[in-house]
Scaffold this motif. Sequence first.
Motif, mmCIF file in Angstrom:
data_model
loop_
_atom_site.group_PDB
_atom_site.id
_atom_site.type_symbol
_atom_site.label_atom_id
_atom_site.label_comp_id
_atom_site.label_asym_id
_atom_site.label_seq_id
_atom_site.Cartn_x
_atom_site.Cartn_y
_atom_site.Cartn_z
ATOM 1 N N GLU A 354 35.505 -33.051 -22.512
ATOM 2 C CA GLU A 354 34.685 -31.523 -22.126
ATOM 3 C C GLU A 354 34.860 -31.567 -21.059
ATOM 4 O OE1 GLU A 354 30.789 -31.915 -23.933
ATOM 5 O OE2 GLU A 354 30.375 -34.206 -22.712
ATOM 6 N N ARG A 355 34.452 -30.656 -20.363
ATOM 7 C CA ARG A 355 33.960 -29.548 -19.164
ATOM 8 C C ARG A 355 35.118 -30.659 -17.373
ATOM 9 N NH1 ARG A 355 27.791 -30.318 -18.726
ATOM 10 N NH2 ARG A 355 26.606 -29.052 -20.053
ATOM 11 N N GLY A 356 36.168 -30.764 -18.366
ATOM 12 C CA GLY A 356 37.649 -30.848 -17.519
ATOM 13 C C GLY A 356 37.652 -32.713 -17.248
ATOM 14 N N ARG A 357 36.734 -33.600 -18.306
ATOM 15 C CA ARG A 357 36.943 -34.901 -18.324
ATOM 16 C C ARG A 357 37.322 -35.310 -19.386
ATOM 17 N NH1 ARG A 357 30.086 -35.005 -17.470
ATOM 18 N NH2 ARG A 357 29.294 -33.898 -15.726
ATOM 19 N N THR A 358 37.663 -36.390 -18.598
ATOM 20 C CA THR A 358 39.468 -37.051 -20.086
ATOM 21 C C THR A 358 38.032 -38.284 -21.000
ATOM 22 O OG1 THR A 358 39.509 -38.647 -18.169
ATOM 23 C CG2 THR A 358 40.862 -36.911 -18.657
ATOM 24 N N VAL A 359 38.554 -38.778 -22.144
ATOM 25 C CA VAL A 359 37.746 -39.792 -22.745
ATOM 26 C C VAL A 359 37.861 -40.879 -22.006
ATOM 27 C CG1 VAL A 359 38.030 -40.665 -24.699
ATOM 28 C CG2 VAL A 359 38.818 -39.132 -24.644
ATOM 29 N N VAL A 360 36.945 -41.575 -21.781
ATOM 30 C CA VAL A 360 36.727 -42.678 -20.876
ATOM 31 C C VAL A 360 36.506 -43.841 -22.161
ATOM 32 C CG1 VAL A 360 35.194 -44.121 -19.374
ATOM 33 C CG2 VAL A 360 35.221 -41.622 -19.483
ATOM 34 N N PRO A 361 37.449 -45.228 -21.777
ATOM 35 C CA PRO A 361 37.188 -46.564 -22.616
ATOM 36 C C PRO A 361 35.894 -46.652 -23.461
ATOM 37 C CG PRO A 361 38.789 -46.638 -21.030
ATOM 38 C CD PRO A 361 37.984 -45.145 -20.482
ATOM 39 N N ARG A 362 35.734 -47.480 -23.953
ATOM 40 C CA ARG A 362 34.424 -48.092 -24.203
ATOM 41 C C ARG A 362 33.784 -48.128 -23.792
ATOM 42 N NH1 ARG A 362 30.730 -50.946 -27.479
ATOM 43 N NH2 ARG A 362 29.978 -49.830 -28.907
ATOM 44 N N GLU A 363 34.504 -49.108 -23.091
ATOM 45 C CA GLU A 363 33.766 -50.614 -21.725
ATOM 46 C C GLU A 363 33.154 -49.940 -20.438
ATOM 47 O OE1 GLU A 363 38.319 -50.591 -21.391
ATOM 48 O OE2 GLU A 363 36.981 -51.356 -22.943
ATOM 49 N N LEU A 364 33.959 -48.842 -20.038
ATOM 50 C CA LEU A 364 33.563 -47.987 -19.647
ATOM 51 C C LEU A 364 32.114 -46.973 -19.740
ATOM 52 C CD1 LEU A 364 36.826 -47.824 -17.382
ATOM 53 C CD2 LEU A 364 35.241 -49.094 -16.944
ATOM 54 N N TRP A 448 25.999 -42.173 -16.614
ATOM 55 C CA TRP A 448 26.829 -42.938 -15.200
ATOM 56 C C TRP A 448 28.075 -42.293 -15.077
ATOM 57 C CZ3 TRP A 448 30.370 -47.526 -14.972
ATOM 58 C CH2 TRP A 448 30.905 -47.427 -13.386
ATOM 59 N N LEU A 449 28.875 -42.044 -14.122
ATOM 60 C CA LEU A 449 30.085 -42.046 -14.559
ATOM 61 C C LEU A 449 31.212 -42.540 -13.995
ATOM 62 C CD1 LEU A 449 30.090 -37.712 -13.737
ATOM 63 C CD2 LEU A 449 29.630 -38.973 -16.466
ATOM 64 N N ALA A 450 32.684 -42.714 -15.016
ATOM 65 C CA ALA A 450 32.720 -43.358 -14.214
ATOM 66 C C ALA A 450 34.598 -43.126 -14.715
ATOM 67 C CB ALA A 450 32.903 -44.818 -15.325
ATOM 68 N N ASP A 451 34.993 -42.228 -13.702
ATOM 69 C CA ASP A 451 36.525 -41.408 -14.094
ATOM 70 C C ASP A 451 37.518 -42.436 -13.345
ATOM 71 O OD1 ASP A 451 35.168 -39.321 -15.871
ATOM 72 O OD2 ASP A 451 34.592 -37.999 -14.195
ATOM 73 N N VAL A 452 37.475 -42.670 -12.877
ATOM 74 C CA VAL A 452 39.044 -43.085 -11.500
ATOM 75 C C VAL A 452 39.140 -44.851 -11.938
ATOM 76 C CG1 VAL A 452 38.899 -43.843 -9.170
ATOM 77 C CG2 VAL A 452 37.383 -41.658 -8.971
ATOM 78 N N TYR A 453 40.157 -44.853 -12.305
ATOM 79 C CA TYR A 453 40.509 -46.063 -12.706
ATOM 80 C C TYR A 453 41.525 -46.654 -11.626
ATOM 81 C CZ TYR A 453 38.770 -44.169 -17.167
ATOM 82 O OH TYR A 453 37.933 -43.388 -18.169
ATOM 83 N N ALA A 454 41.673 -48.053 -12.036
ATOM 84 C CA ALA A 454 42.580 -48.970 -10.664
ATOM 85 C C ALA A 454 43.392 -48.379 -11.655
ATOM 86 C CB ALA A 454 42.145 -50.143 -10.531
ATOM 87 N N THR A 455 44.808 -47.766 -10.468
ATOM 88 C CA THR A 455 46.278 -48.503 -11.234
ATOM 89 C C THR A 455 47.023 -49.390 -11.153
ATOM 90 O OG1 THR A 455 46.989 -46.950 -9.632
ATOM 91 C CG2 THR A 455 46.210 -46.200 -12.027
ATOM 92 N N ASN A 456 48.329 -50.492 -11.532
ATOM 93 C CA ASN A 456 48.958 -51.629 -10.625
ATOM 94 C C ASN A 456 50.156 -50.805 -9.770
ATOM 95 O OD1 ASN A 456 47.521 -53.316 -12.223
ATOM 96 N ND2 ASN A 456 48.653 -52.882 -14.317
#
Length: 456
Positions: A354-364, A448-456
């Motif tokens: 919703e509102r341009g936000r992606t689905v966040v993993p449950r742990e986040l 609390w938003l956590a939309d930025v993820y670390a990538t390998n």
Amino acid sequence: MSDFILEHHPEDILLNGVPVANIEHADDILTASSSPPGFQVHLNESQSWANDNGCETSIPKCLCQIFGPRQKSYPSFHLGGKVIEHVQKACYLGLWFETGTSNIWREQYKVKAKKATTAANVLLGLDRFVGALPAWDMRTLYMARVDPYLIAGCEVCLDVNAKSLKLLEKVQCKFIRRMLGVGSRSMKAVLFSETGIWPIKYRRVYLALKNLCHLIELKDAERPAWNALQESLALAREKKMSWVNDLCIVLRRLDPPVSLEIISDWKVEAVQSTMKDVKKSMEAWIDTQIETSSRTKDLLAGRLEMDSESGKLIKKTLDFRHYLRVKSADHRRALTRMIVSSHSLAVERRRWTERGRTVVPRELRICRFCQESVEDPPHAMFMCDHPELMQLREVFLSKLYAEVPEIKGQFSNPVAFFAGVLHRREITPVLAKLAFDVLKVYDATPMWLADVYATN
């Protein structure tokens, strides 16, 4: 000839595979034939009978329908020297029929779904005049005013067309969601497990089987309905289209599927056994949905409910849950949302796109206050160390331990504690108030938003 030509006064019906000369109901007369000449003969006989008995035929109220493959032109029929109007849609004794389509019941579903929607909207709008009605009263009104439209004709028109069935399911789910105060994204299974209302597809086929038991009992009375059932059964055994064949299709589509033996002669006991299998199938579907969903498996899977007769805790897959009897509508809805995972906490909201936000993993989906644990109902109500929440929790626990002192120290984690408190009816109103107050605190602060993820 495969066409079925029907005349009715004032409306019309199709008999499944059985040409019938006349069917009477009060002042309504239905005439059927499998050939145009035969149909006209029946009309002439009907007019002759009316003339001999001093009756007048109202031609404007007489209609005819032609069922079968489409043709370039259709014959015209006369009654008393006047042409009978040919129509595509007509109703006889509350059942709608439609020609020119592979699904002759399409109009039946549309009409009944529309009427059910109208009745549902009236009931849902009552709160503007009388205030919020208790959930049990809304359930009673649903069964009295909405359900009759949803099951109308279920003994005859079986749900072989999934698109038509969805029209009825949509009305049912919308009403129950509004009754419970949950959102449109809530799970369907919990709508039935919490209210004791049967999913409409199971309810309709169950009633069709119940009617089948009645038809079987007509054997000794030599009623026409019994003869029609035998014709339909014979067609099904030859794997041809028939009411019995449609019934078998509907039963096989249930989850899990149910079988119906059509080789041997039917007994009432055998059909009643199939009815029990339908109920078991419905309960298995609901249990599977609840036990496999991350939204409900922790709190609702294997839940025990106090049985009013035995006074013991037993498992009830479908039941009108005791917490729905909380008098305060706001508190009741808040607790319901916490239980069925239709709330505004991050564990639920961040599963949406919703509102341009992606689905966040449950742990986040972290708590907006402590930022240490997943923001779910057990954490929000019983674990978060936010000062305002701790104050609300202290008030609740003092009342809980005063009312149920033996519960202190019984549970080692918040999920088990929530489940254990939930079935204690004496503390339910206080628990509902806690749910309402907790959601009010959380809704006043952005997630609390956590939309930025670390990538390998």
